[in-house]
Design a protein around this motif. Structure first.
Motif, PDB file in Angstrom:
ATOM      1  N   ALA A  59      -1.358  -0.329  17.872  1.00  0.00           N
ATOM      2  CA  ALA A  59      -1.491  -1.076  16.615  1.00  0.00           C
ATOM      3  C   ALA A  59      -0.647  -0.435  15.517  1.00  0.00           C
ATOM      4  O   ALA A  59      -0.577   0.787  15.396  1.00  0.00           O
ATOM      5  CB  ALA A  59      -2.956  -1.118  16.184  1.00  0.00           C
ATOM      6  N   THR A  60       0.012  -1.255  14.724  1.00  0.00           N
ATOM      7  CA  THR A  60       0.787  -0.737  13.608  1.00  0.00           C
ATOM      8  C   THR A  60      -0.164  -0.326  12.487  1.00  0.00           C
ATOM      9  O   THR A  60      -1.314  -0.802  12.420  1.00  0.00           O
ATOM     10  CB  THR A  60       1.751  -1.791  13.075  1.00  0.00           C
ATOM     11  N   PRO A  61       0.271   0.549  11.571  1.00  0.00           N
ATOM     12  CA  PRO A  61      -0.580   0.882  10.427  1.00  0.00           C
ATOM     13  C   PRO A  61      -1.003  -0.342   9.629  1.00  0.00           C
ATOM     14  O   PRO A  61      -2.130  -0.400   9.127  1.00  0.00           O
ATOM     15  CB  PRO A  61       0.304   1.825   9.607  1.00  0.00           C
ATOM     16  N   ASP A  66      -5.398  -4.003   8.028  1.00  0.00           N
ATOM     17  CA  ASP A  66      -5.998  -5.338   8.019  1.00  0.00           C
ATOM     18  C   ASP A  66      -7.359  -5.340   8.714  1.00  0.00           C
ATOM     19  O   ASP A  66      -8.305  -5.986   8.256  1.00  0.00           O
ATOM     20  CB  ASP A  66      -5.067  -6.338   8.717  1.00  0.00           C
ATOM     21  N   PHE A  67      -7.459  -4.597   9.811  1.00  0.00           N
ATOM     22  CA  PHE A  67      -8.725  -4.520  10.542  1.00  0.00           C
ATOM     23  C   PHE A  67      -9.823  -3.938   9.668  1.00  0.00           C
ATOM     24  O   PHE A  67     -10.925  -4.501   9.575  1.00  0.00           O
ATOM     25  CB  PHE A  67      -8.544  -3.673  11.804  1.00  0.00           C
ATOM     26  N   PHE A  68      -9.546  -2.820   9.005  1.00  0.00           N
ATOM     27  CA  PHE A  68     -10.582  -2.175   8.197  1.00  0.00           C
ATOM     28  C   PHE A  68     -10.950  -3.014   6.981  1.00  0.00           C
ATOM     29  O   PHE A  68     -12.102  -3.000   6.537  1.00  0.00           O
ATOM     30  CB  PHE A  68     -10.137  -0.772   7.782  1.00  0.00           C
ATOM     31  N   ARG A  69      -9.988  -3.766   6.442  1.00  0.00           N
ATOM     32  CA  ARG A  69     -10.305  -4.634   5.306  1.00  0.00           C
ATOM     33  C   ARG A  69     -11.279  -5.737   5.704  1.00  0.00           C
ATOM     34  O   ARG A  69     -11.989  -6.281   4.848  1.00  0.00           O
ATOM     35  CB  ARG A  69      -9.015  -5.239   4.727  1.00  0.00           C
ATOM     36  N   GLY A  70     -11.328  -6.073   6.987  1.00  0.00           N
ATOM     37  CA  GLY A  70     -12.232  -7.109   7.452  1.00  0.00           C
ATOM     38  C   GLY A  70     -13.617  -6.618   7.805  1.00  0.00           C
ATOM     39  O   GLY A  70     -14.460  -7.410   8.256  1.00  0.00           O
ATOM     40  N   LEU A  71     -13.888  -5.321   7.638  1.00  0.00           N
ATOM     41  CA  LEU A  71     -15.192  -4.747   7.980  1.00  0.00           C
ATOM     42  C   LEU A  71     -16.055  -4.569   6.733  1.00  0.00           C
ATOM     43  O   LEU A  71     -15.553  -4.361   5.624  1.00  0.00           O
ATOM     44  CB  LEU A  71     -15.010  -3.380   8.651  1.00  0.00           C
ATOM     45  N   GLY A  88     -10.174   9.714  11.332  1.00  0.00           N
ATOM     46  CA  GLY A  88      -9.562  10.728  10.478  1.00  0.00           C
ATOM     47  C   GLY A  88      -8.067  10.882  10.665  1.00  0.00           C
ATOM     48  O   GLY A  88      -7.383  11.438   9.803  1.00  0.00           O
ATOM     49  N   ASN A  89      -7.541  10.388  11.768  1.00  0.00           N
ATOM     50  CA  ASN A  89      -6.109  10.527  12.059  1.00  0.00           C
ATOM     51  C   ASN A  89      -5.406   9.182  12.225  1.00  0.00           C
ATOM     52  O   ASN A  89      -4.259   9.136  12.674  1.00  0.00           O
ATOM     53  CB  ASN A  89      -5.918  11.342  13.341  1.00  0.00           C
ATOM     54  N   LEU A  90      -6.088   8.107  11.848  1.00  0.00           N
ATOM     55  CA  LEU A  90      -5.567   6.767  12.106  1.00  0.00           C
ATOM     56  C   LEU A  90      -4.772   6.265  10.902  1.00  0.00           C
ATOM     57  O   LEU A  90      -5.334   5.891   9.872  1.00  0.00           O
ATOM     58  CB  LEU A  90      -6.732   5.818  12.419  1.00  0.00           C
ATOM     59  N   ASP A  91      -3.460   6.258  11.029  1.00  0.00           N
ATOM     60  CA  ASP A  91      -2.601   5.819   9.926  1.00  0.00           C
ATOM     61  C   ASP A  91      -2.842   4.340   9.628  1.00  0.00           C
ATOM     62  O   ASP A  91      -2.806   3.497  10.525  1.00  0.00           O
ATOM     63  CB  ASP A  91      -1.130   6.046  10.286  1.00  0.00           C
ATOM     64  N   GLY A  92      -3.096   4.049   8.365  1.00  0.00           N
ATOM     65  CA  GLY A  92      -3.438   2.709   7.931  1.00  0.00           C
ATOM     66  C   GLY A  92      -4.906   2.557   7.584  1.00  0.00           C
ATOM     67  O   GLY A  92      -5.286   1.650   6.855  1.00  0.00           O
ATOM     68  N   ALA A 219       7.244   9.091  10.166  1.00  0.00           N
ATOM     69  CA  ALA A 219       7.539   7.703   9.801  1.00  0.00           C
ATOM     70  C   ALA A 219       6.265   6.860   9.831  1.00  0.00           C
ATOM     71  O   ALA A 219       6.011   6.045   8.929  1.00  0.00           O
ATOM     72  CB  ALA A 219       8.590   7.121  10.743  1.00  0.00           C
ATOM     73  N   ARG A 220       5.457   7.065  10.861  1.00  0.00           N
ATOM     74  CA  ARG A 220       4.204   6.310  10.957  1.00  0.00           C
ATOM     75  C   ARG A 220       3.241   6.708   9.839  1.00  0.00           C
ATOM     76  O   ARG A 220       2.532   5.867   9.284  1.00  0.00           O
ATOM     77  CB  ARG A 220       3.561   6.542  12.319  1.00  0.00           C
ATOM     78  N   PHE A 221       3.227   7.987   9.477  1.00  0.00           N
ATOM     79  CA  PHE A 221       2.347   8.460   8.410  1.00  0.00           C
ATOM     80  C   PHE A 221       2.693   7.783   7.083  1.00  0.00           C
ATOM     81  O   PHE A 221       1.801   7.293   6.379  1.00  0.00           O
ATOM     82  CB  PHE A 221       2.452   9.970   8.276  1.00  0.00           C
ATOM     83  N   THR A 222       3.983   7.742   6.724  1.00  0.00           N
ATOM     84  CA  THR A 222       4.369   7.114   5.456  1.00  0.00           C
ATOM     85  C   THR A 222       4.124   5.604   5.499  1.00  0.00           C
ATOM     86  O   THR A 222       3.765   5.000   4.489  1.00  0.00           O
ATOM     87  CB  THR A 222       5.835   7.402   5.105  1.00  0.00           C
ATOM     88  N   GLU A 223       4.287   5.013   6.677  1.00  0.00           N
ATOM     89  CA  GLU A 223       3.976   3.596   6.824  1.00  0.00           C
ATOM     90  C   GLU A 223       2.486   3.356   6.591  1.00  0.00           C
ATOM     91  O   GLU A 223       2.088   2.337   6.009  1.00  0.00           O
ATOM     92  CB  GLU A 223       4.381   3.123   8.222  1.00  0.00           C
TER      93      GLU A 223
END
Length: 347
Positions: A59-61, A66-71, A88-92, A219-223
């Protein structure tokens, strides 16, 4: 033929410097930590919420955000408690949830070297205990910040040396704290030790393998920051960290890319970085990195000196900095310039 011979001589010199300079040590080969967060298998198998959770490895960040916004808040907290190392380590994922999750992970009683990270009031944005350990910590209020900076360290940094007491301004926590203190109100600084760094100055430090793995993670972290509706950061890259930043540059969500004490960025010029960020470089006259030849040959070396005018980077003054880890020392011209960049000067 003559040019080829000169290249061989330069590579031989680089190897000699790496192996024999007084005060340097040979490095041990380090396996790069890659892939999704620990605990991802249990996360994927969890259907407690009655829905499929986003795959941490695919999954992209933006999809994670988007997933967490729906919870609901209760559902979010359920995932924090059940899977703290993933959240704790999930970017996004929202930074507030990451703080809570990492606090839980650190309280779970990992190795003694991690105890200081669990101190009350610390905002730990990432914590991965695998291998030598990886950490990211926030200084300031990230959610309300108008400007964000990220500090990327070089060799010999891991969870155990993240905020060591000796050579403070050579640690990510020390550099970030100093930049945060120097910067004006409304900013936040992240100390990001989120990749496997070389140990000592050996083959790992002379090649780009660890930097390539680190570039993907950076790159994923900044995204993930921008997916969580945070400002694009200014990224400050020290020593081998500048190799990471150079390789990440085309994908890096950043307003500014600042390298200091750099052995090279695996690019011949600013144009070769293929970044829309402003690129800056600092190197003081007493930095031992200047003794390392700026060459690339057969996988060794990191290329042109970003502080050389021909590279095309904007020059950061560093007359008052001393040595390889003196750039963030309070009172120096380099730190004042870094703070101005972090505050958006000249944009």
């Amino acid at each position: 033929m003559r040019r080829y011979a000169r290249t061989l001589v330069a590579v031989a010199l680089a190897t000699t410097v790496v192996a024999g300079t007084a005060g340097w040590v040979s490095g041990d080969a380090q396996p790069a930590l890659t892939g999704p967060p620990p605990g991802s298998a249990s996360w994927r198998a969890d259907h407690a919420l009655g829905r499929t959770l986003p795959d941490p490895g695919r999954a992209t960040p933006a999809e994670v955000a988007d997933f967490f916004r729906g919870l609901s808040a209760e559902q979010q907290q359920t995932l924090v408690v059940r899977h703290p190392l993933v959240v704790g380590n999930l970017d996004g994922a929202p930074v507030e949830l990451r703080y809570r999750a990492n606090a839980l992970s650190l309280k779970a009683g990992h190795e003694p070297r991690y105890r200081s990270l669990a101190a009350p009031g610390r905002r730990i944005l990432a914590f991965d205990p695998r291998g030598r350990g990886q950490v990211a910590e926030v200084f300031g209020d990230l959610r309300s910040a108008r400007r964000v900076s990220v500090v990327v360290p070089g060799s010999d940094i891991d969870a155990g040396t993240f905020d060591r007491r000796d050579d403070v301004y050579g640690t990510p926590a020390g550099m970030a704290k100093s930049l945060y203190a120097q910067s004006g109100p409304g900013g936040a600084v992240i100390a990001w030790a989120g990749y496997t760094t070389p140990v000592g100055v050996g083959l790992d430090a002379a090649t780009g393998d660890l930097a390539e793995a680190g570039a993907d993670r950076l790159a994923r972290f900044t995204e993930g920051l921008t997916a969580d509706a945070l400002p694009e950061p200014a990224v400050f890259c020290h020593s081998y960290g500048s190799v990471v930043c150079g390789l990440a540059a085309p994908r890096l969500r950043a307003t500014d890319l600042v390298v200091l004490g750099s052995p090279g960025m695996r690019a011949d010029s600013v144009g070769d970085l293929h970044t829309r960020a402003r690129v800056w470089a600092a190197k003081d006259a007493t930095d031992w990195i200047d003794e390392v030849p700026n060459v690339r040959f057969a996988g060794l070396g990191h290329g042109n000196d970003p502080a050389d005018p021909h590279f095309g980077a904007r020059r950061v003054p560093a007359r008052e900095a001393e040595g390889h880890t003196g750039y963030f020392v309070p009172g120096t011209d380099s730190l004042r310039a870094f703070a101005a960049i972090a505050e958006g000067a000249g944009r």
